[in-house]
Design a protein around this motif. Structure first.
Motif, PDB file in Angstrom:
ATOM      1  N   GLY A 172      33.113   4.580  63.642  1.00  0.00           N
ATOM      2  CA  GLY A 172      34.554   5.029  63.650  1.00  0.00           C
ATOM      3  C   GLY A 172      34.975   6.567  63.167  1.00  0.00           C
ATOM      4  N   PHE A 173      36.060   6.683  62.671  1.00  0.00           N
ATOM      5  CA  PHE A 173      36.225   8.171  62.337  1.00  0.00           C
ATOM      6  C   PHE A 173      35.386   8.238  61.011  1.00  0.00           C
ATOM      7  N   ASP A 174      34.679   9.532  60.940  1.00  0.00           N
ATOM      8  CA  ASP A 174      34.321   9.884  59.464  1.00  0.00           C
ATOM      9  C   ASP A 174      34.996  10.989  58.934  1.00  0.00           C
ATOM     10  N   ALA A 175      35.377  11.286  57.716  1.00  0.00           N
ATOM     11  CA  ALA A 175      35.715  12.626  57.157  1.00  0.00           C
ATOM     12  C   ALA A 175      34.371  13.559  57.389  1.00  0.00           C
ATOM     13  N   PHE A 176      34.826  14.957  57.598  1.00  0.00           N
ATOM     14  CA  PHE A 176      33.989  16.087  57.677  1.00  0.00           C
ATOM     15  C   PHE A 176      34.234  17.112  56.890  1.00  0.00           C
ATOM     16  N   VAL A 177      33.373  18.040  56.405  1.00  0.00           N
ATOM     17  CA  VAL A 177      33.539  19.088  55.718  1.00  0.00           C
ATOM     18  C   VAL A 177      32.634  20.260  56.593  1.00  0.00           C
ATOM     19  N   ALA A 178      33.316  21.495  56.909  1.00  0.00           N
ATOM     20  CA  ALA A 178      32.457  22.395  57.497  1.00  0.00           C
ATOM     21  C   ALA A 178      32.768  23.718  56.685  1.00  0.00           C
ATOM     22  N   ARG A 179      31.622  24.479  56.955  1.00  0.00           N
ATOM     23  CA  ARG A 179      31.506  25.831  56.122  1.00  0.00           C
ATOM     24  C   ARG A 179      31.349  26.832  57.064  1.00  0.00           C
TER      25      ARG A 179
END
Length: 265
Positions: A172-179
Motif C-alpha cells: 500500500g502506501f508506506d511513509a518515506f524519508v529522503a535526505r
C-alpha cells in the motif's frame, strides 16, 4: 493529504506561508520568481511582515497541471526557502539539474529552493517513482544543511532507497524519508517506513546535537517495523499514530507506536 502547512517565522520575524491556489490574481506575485499561474492549481509561497500588514512578496510555483505546497522550512543561515509538496506537472519550474529532473507517473513529490526574497527559484527536484508520491514534511539539518523530506509513497521504486533502513515498500502506501544535499542536486539516501497496510509521515524533526531524525505520522499497519521494545509495542484499532527515530544517514530505525489511536486528516 494533510491540511495546508502552518506559517514559518524567521529570526527577523518575517512570516512565510505556502500552499495551493487556483487564482490567477494571487496578491503580491508581481516581481516574484514565477509571476503567474501556469495552469490548474499552482503552489504558492508568500512572505509577510511580522505584523501581517504587508505582503512583501509572493510567488506562484508550478507547471501546467495540479501542484500544491504542503511543507515549508527556512535555512537558518542563508535564509533560502525550501518548499515541498506534490505535483502532477511534467514541466515543473527549476527541475533541470535537480536530483530527479524528470517526473515519474501519477503524483510526484517535489522539493524547491527559493531565495529569501522569493524572486528566484534556485533549484527544484521531483521525488518519486511509478505510483503516487507526496511530500508532507520538511526539515533542515542544523549542522550540515542537508534537507530531509518525509511523506507517503505507493511506489515500489522510490528513488534512493537502496541501503536505506527499509529498502522496499511493504504494501500500500508506506511513509518515506529522503535526505538531499542543500542544493537539491543529489538524493543522498532515502528509506521506506511502513508495514503491510497504509502508512504516512506527517512531521519530521532533526535532533540538534545527535542529528537523529524523528518522524511522526499515522499507520494502519499491525506490523509496523521495529516497534519491539518501544513505548507502545502493539497497535490498537483503526489508525495509530507512530513516532520513529532514524539515524541521520537514514540507515537505522527504531519506531514506536503512541498509545491509543488517532485519525489525522
Amino acid at each position: 493529504m494533510k491540511p495546508w502547512p502552518l506559517p514559518f517565522i524567521t529570526t527577523t520575524g518575517d512570516v512565510y506561508v505556502a500552499g495551493r491556489t487556483s487564482s490567477t490574481n494571487f496578491p503580491g506575485t508581481t516581481g516574484g520568481a514565477q509571476a503567474s499561474n501556469n495552469g490548474d492549481s499552482d503552489a504558492f509561497v508568500a512572505k509577510l511582515d511580522p505584523n501581517l500588514t504587508r505582503i512583501l512578496q509572493a510567488t506562484y510555483l508550478g507547471g501546467g497541471d495540479d501542484d500544491g505546497a504542503l511543507a515549508i522550512a527556512i535555512h537558518p543561515t542563508t535564509g533560502d526557502v525550501y518548499v515541498a509538496g506534490r505535483t502532477l506537472s511534467f514541466i515543473f519550474p527549476g527541475t533541470a539539474g535537480g536530483a530527479q529532473a524528470r517526473k515519474s507517473m501519477g503524483y510526484d513529490a517535489f522539493v524547491s529552493r527559493i531565495n529569501s526574497s522569493l524572486t528566484q527559484i534556485l533549484q527544484s527536484t521531483y521525488l518519486g517513482g511509478e505510483d503516487d508520491d507526496e511530500a508532507l514534511a520538511i526539515a533542515i539539518h542544523p549542522t550540515t544543511g542537508e534537507i530531509y523530506v518525509a511523506g507517503r509513497t505507493a511506489s515500489t521504486n522510490f528513488p534512493g532507497t537502496t541501503g536505506g533502513a527499509q529498502a522496499g515498500n511493504n504494501g500500500g502506501f508506506d511513509a518515506f524519508v529522503a535526505r538531499l544535499n542543500p542544493s537539491l542536486t543529489q538524493i543522498l539516501q532515502s528509506t521506506y517506513l511502513g508495514g503491510g497496510d497504509d502508512d504516512e509521515a506527517l512531521a519530521i524533526a532533526i535532533h540538534p546535537t545527535t542529528g537523529d531524525v524523528y518522524v511522526a505520522g499515522k499507520t494502519h499497519s499491525p506490523d509496523f517495523p521495529k516497534t519491539a521494545g518501544g513505548a507502545r509495542e502493539n497497535k490498537s484499532g483503526g489508525s495509530d499514530a507512530f513516532v520513529a527515530r532514524l539515524s541521520s544517514g537514514l540507515n537505522q530505525e527504531s519506531p514506536i507506536y503512541l498509545p491509543g489511536r488517532t485519525r489525522l486528516r
